[in-house]
Enzyme design. Structure first.
Site, short mmCIF file in Angstrom:
data_model
loop_
_atom_site.label_atom_id
_atom_site.label_comp_id
_atom_site.label_asym_id
_atom_site.label_seq_id
_atom_site.Cartn_x
_atom_site.Cartn_y
_atom_site.Cartn_z
N SER A 82 0.80 -1.23 0.00
CA SER A 82 0.00 0.00 0.00
C SER A 82 0.83 1.26 0.00
CB SER A 82 -0.87 0.08 1.25
OG SER A 82 -1.41 -1.13 1.59
N THR A 95 -2.64 3.79 3.67
CA THR A 95 -1.73 4.94 3.64
C THR A 95 -0.98 4.99 4.95
OG1 THR A 95 -3.20 6.27 2.26
CG2 THR A 95 -1.65 7.48 3.63
N THR A 102 1.37 7.00 0.02
CA THR A 102 0.58 5.83 -0.38
C THR A 102 0.73 5.55 -1.87
OG1 THR A 102 -1.65 4.88 -0.35
CG2 THR A 102 -1.49 7.21 -0.89
N ARG A 115 -5.27 9.06 -11.48
CA ARG A 115 -6.13 9.33 -10.31
C ARG A 115 -5.28 9.82 -9.13
NH1 ARG A 115 -6.33 7.09 -4.79
NH2 ARG A 115 -8.47 7.29 -4.05
N VAL A 116 -5.73 10.87 -8.49
CA VAL A 116 -5.05 11.37 -7.30
C VAL A 116 -6.01 11.20 -6.13
CG1 VAL A 116 -4.18 13.46 -6.17
CG2 VAL A 116 -3.63 13.01 -8.57
N GLY A 117 -5.50 10.67 -5.04
CA GLY A 117 -6.34 10.47 -3.85
C GLY A 117 -6.23 11.63 -2.89
N ASP A 118 -6.65 11.37 -1.68
CA ASP A 118 -6.65 12.41 -0.65
C ASP A 118 -5.26 12.69 -0.07
OD1 ASP A 118 -6.82 9.75 0.39
OD2 ASP A 118 -7.15 10.58 2.38
N THR A 131 -6.66 7.68 6.43
CA THR A 131 -6.47 6.53 5.56
C THR A 131 -7.85 5.96 5.29
OG1 THR A 131 -5.41 4.37 5.28
CG2 THR A 131 -5.98 4.99 7.53
N GLY A 132 -8.04 5.49 4.09
CA GLY A 132 -9.36 5.02 3.69
C GLY A 132 -9.59 5.40 2.25
N GLY A 137 -9.99 7.70 -0.48
CA GLY A 137 -9.66 9.11 -0.67
C GLY A 137 -10.79 9.94 -1.23
C1 SD4 Z 1 -6.25 6.85 -1.30
N1 SD4 Z 1 -6.53 7.25 1.05
O1 SD4 Z 1 -5.46 6.92 -2.22
C2 SD4 Z 1 -5.70 6.60 0.07
C3 SD4 Z 1 -5.57 5.16 0.26
C4 SD4 Z 1 -5.75 4.69 1.64
O2 SD4 Z 1 -6.63 3.16 3.12
O3 SD4 Z 1 -5.36 5.24 2.59
N2 SD4 Z 1 -6.46 3.64 1.87
O4 SD4 Z 1 -7.46 6.92 -1.45
#
Ligand code: SD4
Length: 331
Positions: A78, A180, A198, A208-211, A231-232, A234
């Site tokens: 991850s 993350t 992450t 794609r860009v996450g949070d 984390t989760g 995004g």
């Molecule tokens: C994302 N938040 O790229 C990150 C991934 C993550 O638990 O933390 N997942 O969406």
């Protein structure tokens, strides 16, 4: 949901400062430095951050070195170059760093083939007038800065890092294909910094860009208040400026654990998705040296390190009936 956390929060918050002051009065602040990170895999990073501070490294060195250690773990799917690839079979990483003193930030997004995106993010913060670089621009900048890189399309890269790339990319979000490391540090002087890194959502669309690299979504630091990291999923953090929200609840006086829970409560109350489907998890610490974590599922584990101990705890579960058994230093 008679005696749900939501009910507790609504009641507790309706009582204004009562709940907070009870908690605050019963909590003695932890010894400093205090380092809090997401997941058990954050713990070696916490230990490294503490060691860095003990060796007279700076607050930002602690964040960077702690996260670099997690990025280096070849078994981690991850975080780092060994993370899950996107739908095109390429690992694109997101990372950011934020410094409380001076309120500075730097980030990189959808960066390819850089072993330590956290170091690239720090250099964006310290060596450019910008906050965020993405894609090829971020990669070229990192290489120019002398950061370690690999050619992601080379055979060596695939053999060393991504034998698993032949596996079909996930088409929808399974629970376990994303994580993350978000790592927060409160130093002995009371200054705060944080970072996260992450490879994001496995099988995501290229680009794609996450949070995680978005300041206020995956991470936020306010040197007068505290810090939060996420984390989760995004997409569900970014639509709510989630980490910023956690810090703002701490500013209003909530304990870090309650600030995490209140943020989840507010998002869950607005969003059409069920709380379980939102996949939201937060860690937070405040200026006083208190910490906490909460998530929308059971078993969100996080790591807490001080000079006295380094531990993995379970965050409060928003959907639980009882207030988090091990959440934060509230007991
Ligand atoms: C994302 N938040 O790229 C990150 C991934 C993550 O638990 O933390 N997942 O969406």
């Amino acid at each position: 949901m008679t005696h749900t956390r939501r009910h507790f929060l609504t009641t507790g918050l309706a009582l204004g400062t009562t709940i907070h002051s009870l908690r605050a009065d019963s909590n003695s602040p932890m010894s400093k430095p205090l380092i809090v990170s997401t997941w058990p895999f954050g713990k070696p990073g916490n230990d490294k951050a503490l060691e860095t501070l003990n060796n007279k490294g700076s607050l930002l060195d602690a964040v960077e070195q702690g996260i670099r250690l997690v990025e280096s773990d070849e078994k981690n799917r991850s975080v780092g170059i060994s993370g899950l690839p996107n739908a095109a079979g390429v690992v694109q990483q997101d990372s950011c760093i934020m410094s409380g003193p001076g309120h500075d930030a730097g980030s990189v997004a959808a960066i390819e083939g850089i072993l330590h995106p956290i170091s690239a993010a720090r250099r964006v913060m310290e060596k450019t007038p910008h906050v965020m670089l993405v894609g090829d621009g971020a990669r070229h900048f990192a290489i120019k800065e002398g950061l370690e890189s690999v050619e992601v399309n080379s055979r060596e890269f695939h053999e060393k890092w991504h034998k698993k790339q032949a596996e079909p990319a996930p088409t929808k979000l399974p629970k376990d294909n994303h994580d993350t490391v978000a790592l927060l540090v409160l130093d002995a002087e009371g200054n705060i910094a944080g970072g996260c890194s992450t490879s994001g959502w496995g099988g995501k669309l290229p680009g794609r860009v996450g949070d995680s690299p978005i300041i206020g979504s995956g991470l936020y630091v306010d040197n007068e208040v505290g810090a939060a990291g996420a984390t989760g999923l995004g997409e569900n953090m970014m639509r709510y400026c989630a980490s910023f929200m956690v810090v703002e609840y701490m500013r209003q006086g909530l304990h870090p654990e309650e600030a995490c829970l209140k943020t989840i409560e507010r998002i869950a109350a607005t969003d059409p998705k069920s709380a379980e489907d939102l996949h939201l998890n937060f860690v937070a610490l405040d200026k006083k040296g208190r910490f906490g974590a909460a998530g929308t599922g059971s078993g969100f584990q996080y790591s807490v390190t001080t000079p006295d101990s380094s531990r993995v705890l379970t965050g409060a579960n928003f959907t639980d009936k009882d207030i988090g058994p091990e959440g934060g230093n509230t007991k």
